[in-house]
Design a protein around this motif. Structure first.
Motif, PDB file in Angstrom:
ATOM      1  N   THR A   1      -8.940  13.881  -3.223  1.00 19.02           N
ATOM      2  CA  THR A   1      -7.664  12.795  -2.605  1.00 19.02           C
ATOM      3  C   THR A   1      -6.771  12.944  -4.442  1.00 19.02           C
ATOM      4  N   LYS A   2      -7.376  12.583  -5.117  1.00 14.55           N
ATOM      5  CA  LYS A   2      -7.171  12.621  -6.642  1.00 14.55           C
ATOM      6  C   LYS A   2      -6.244  14.115  -6.774  1.00 14.55           C
ATOM      7  N   ALA A   3      -6.627  15.238  -6.241  1.00 13.77           N
ATOM      8  CA  ALA A   3      -5.758  16.419  -6.479  1.00 13.77           C
ATOM      9  C   ALA A   3      -4.361  16.567  -5.443  1.00 13.77           C
ATOM     10  N   LEU A   4      -4.640  16.226  -4.600  1.00 17.29           N
ATOM     11  CA  LEU A   4      -3.591  15.640  -3.421  1.00 17.29           C
ATOM     12  C   LEU A   4      -2.496  15.021  -4.682  1.00 17.29           C
TER      13      LEU A   4
ATOM     14  N   LEU B   1      -6.571   6.211   1.601  1.00 18.88           N
ATOM     15  CA  LEU B   1      -5.365   7.259   1.425  1.00 18.88           C
ATOM     16  C   LEU B   1      -4.214   6.415   1.560  1.00 18.88           C
ATOM     17  N   ALA B   2      -4.360   5.368   2.207  1.00 17.89           N
ATOM     18  CA  ALA B   2      -3.151   4.106   2.045  1.00 17.89           C
ATOM     19  C   ALA B   2      -3.021   3.931   0.745  1.00 17.89           C
ATOM     20  N   LYS B   3      -3.873   3.696  -0.297  1.00 16.87           N
ATOM     21  CA  LYS B   3      -4.284   2.982  -1.152  1.00 16.87           C
ATOM     22  C   LYS B   3      -3.663   3.701  -2.395  1.00 16.87           C
ATOM     23  N   GLU B   4      -4.357   5.127  -2.221  1.00 15.23           N
ATOM     24  CA  GLU B   4      -4.589   6.002  -3.168  1.00 15.23           C
ATOM     25  C   GLU B   4      -3.069   6.515  -3.205  1.00 15.23           C
ATOM     26  N   LEU B   5      -2.110   6.370  -2.101  1.00 21.86           N
ATOM     27  CA  LEU B   5      -0.719   7.423  -2.127  1.00 21.86           C
ATOM     28  C   LEU B   5       0.311   6.007  -1.881  1.00 21.86           C
ATOM     29  N   ASN B   6       1.503   6.405  -1.509  1.00 20.46           N
ATOM     30  CA  ASN B   6       3.051   5.716  -1.297  1.00 20.46           C
ATOM     31  C   ASN B   6       2.924   6.075   0.291  1.00 20.46           C
ATOM     32  N   GLY B   7       3.794   5.346   0.647  1.00 18.01           N
ATOM     33  CA  GLY B   7       4.128   4.806   1.395  1.00 18.01           C
ATOM     34  C   GLY B   7       3.175   3.485   3.153  1.00 18.01           C
ATOM     35  N   ASP B   8       3.504   4.235   3.886  1.00 17.08           N
ATOM     36  CA  ASP B   8       3.163   2.891   5.260  1.00 17.08           C
ATOM     37  C   ASP B   8       2.232   4.472   5.631  1.00 17.08           C
ATOM     38  N   ALA B   9       0.724   4.250   5.605  1.00 14.80           N
ATOM     39  CA  ALA B   9      -0.074   4.985   6.601  1.00 14.80           C
ATOM     40  C   ALA B   9       0.433   3.907   7.650  1.00 14.80           C
TER      41      ALA B   9
ATOM     42  N   THR C   1      -2.245  11.594   9.240  1.00 14.71           N
ATOM     43  CA  THR C   1      -2.235  10.355   8.541  1.00 14.71           C
ATOM     44  C   THR C   1      -0.095  10.104   8.708  1.00 14.71           C
ATOM     45  N   ALA C   2       0.361   9.921   9.637  1.00 10.12           N
ATOM     46  CA  ALA C   2       1.987  10.147   9.074  1.00 10.12           C
ATOM     47  C   ALA C   2       2.722   8.382   8.062  1.00 10.12           C
ATOM     48  N   GLY C   3       4.131   8.685   7.685  1.00  8.97           N
ATOM     49  CA  GLY C   3       3.630   7.582   6.473  1.00  8.97           C
ATOM     50  C   GLY C   3       3.760   7.872   5.015  1.00  8.97           C
ATOM     51  N   LEU C   4       3.025   9.189   5.187  1.00  5.98           N
ATOM     52  CA  LEU C   4       2.880   8.777   2.937  1.00  5.98           C
ATOM     53  C   LEU C   4       3.530   9.829   2.638  1.00  5.98           C
TER      54      LEU C   4
END
Length: 359
Positions: A108-111, A143-151, A287-290
């Motif tokens: 996830t960090k790499a992403l 992923l919802a916490k770590e990335l931007n958007g609405d998962a 995982t849509a929305g990110l």
């Protein structure tokens, strides 16, 4: 990413006691897969070499200590750990959970950091990955916490897409979580996803009712009448083509789902039972929305067949292909959007479009 470079597909290895490693190996045993992408497995060469020996796999593994050392045409393994790990196929152990988590967090960090282009996650055991620092029901929530958007969890095949208003929520709590704000946000997320990630210009979306028979005019619950139906009316007024709510018990069996680009189910089993019945082994969890692309197969660790070389890798293979395809679709959509804005920066391309209301 440069046009002449292959897409870097990061892969979190999942529960080492399950079928995750096997389906990864089987997917990339086909050398043609390396024509489409550069895989980077977040694990350990030492650990994966042991599993490879047990399974009798002939694939070659290229160990690296930094993602930048990944080579095209190779199955790269980033050494997230180097110590020995006890493998106990078919067992749910804290040790397997510990290394599944190490792999997932590093991937996830790499992403996030742009080291990889997309992430494909092998199955985990949600119970064994829980720690004081990781208290999430699964991949999507972290992923919802770590990335931007609405998962949003979106189960997908070429012909069927099912999203959820609520995902890992107890059935008794579902009505509490379905608010006008949640419905509006999920429809918006799904609508944008269908446009940018799947190339559908004017998506048609169906929503399923919360209660049996959509509440039968309040006889079997009033959530549909008081929350879902009024919210859908407001959404339609914005020009989106959204129909429903439909009674869930007959919606899939009647084939009505074929008339829509995507379906939003009220809760987990309402959407996933028909989805997996219709497409098990071919479906992909997206995982849509990110702001980043993550996919996974539509099944779990399958402890009962782990280590026996019986796992079907079809869903994982589809997850890899879908991640690549969505990544490309997003690039095309962003380029198209930029071109439209250059021509008419103050006008929305959807302005004035009114979706027909249900009779």
């Amino acid at each position: 990413m440069k046009k002449d470079q292959k897409i870097k597909v990061g892969i979190s290895i999942g529960d080492l006691n399950g079928i995750g490693t096997e389906i990864v190996f089987k997917t990339f045993a086909d050398s043609m897969m390396l024509d489409f992408c550069t895989p980077i497995l977040f694990a350990s060469v030492k650990t994966l070499s042991y599993v490879k020996k047990v399974l009798g796999s002939q694939i070659g593994l290229h160990g690296i200590d930094t993602v930048s050392k990944a080579l095209e045409g190779k199955i790269n393994v980033l050494n997230v750990w180097k110590e020995p790990v006890k493998i106990a196929f078919g067992e749910a152990t804290e040790e397997a959970g510990k290394y599944a988590l190490k792999s997932f967090v590093r991937a996830t960090k790499a992403l996030k950091d742009g080291e990889i282009d997309v992430l494909v996650t092998a199955p985990i055991n949600k119970a064994t990955i829980q720690t004081d620092d990781f208290k999430f029901p699964g991949h999507t929530d972290y992923l919802a916490k770590e990335l931007n958007g609405d998962a949003m969890m979106l189960m997908t095949t070429d012909s069927l897409k099912v999203g959820l208003l609520t995902d890992h929520v107890a059935v008794k709590d579902v009505p509490v979580h379905i608010t006008p704000e949640v419905i509006t946000q999920k429809v918006e997320t799904l609508y944008k996803t269908l446009q940018s990630d799947f190339g559908i210009h004017l998506p048609k979306i169906a929503l399923l009712g919360i209660n049996p028979h959509v509440g039968d005019n309040g006889v079997i619950g009033d959530e549909d009448d008081k929350v879902l139906i009024p919210t859908l009316e407001k959404i339609r007024d914005t020009g989106k083509i959204v129909y429903g709510p439909y009674a869930a018990d007959s919606f899939f069996g009647s084939g009505n789902y074929k008339n829509f680009d995507a379906i939003l189910a009220a809760y987990h089993d309402q959407g996933l039972i028909p989805f997996k019945t219709l497409s098990f082994g071919k479906g992909v969890n997206y995982t849509a929305g990110l702001d980043q692309v993550r996919t996974s197969p539509d099944h779990g660790t399958a402890y009962e067949i782990a280590g026996q070389n019986k796992a079907d890798h079809g869903s994982f293979r589809e997850a890899v292909f879908m991640a690549i395809e969505i990544y490309k679709k997003r690039e095309d959509y962003e380029e198209l959007t930029r071109d439209v804005l250059k021509i008419s920066p103050r006008k929305s391309v959807h302005k004035g479009r009114q979706a027909p209301k249900e009779s």
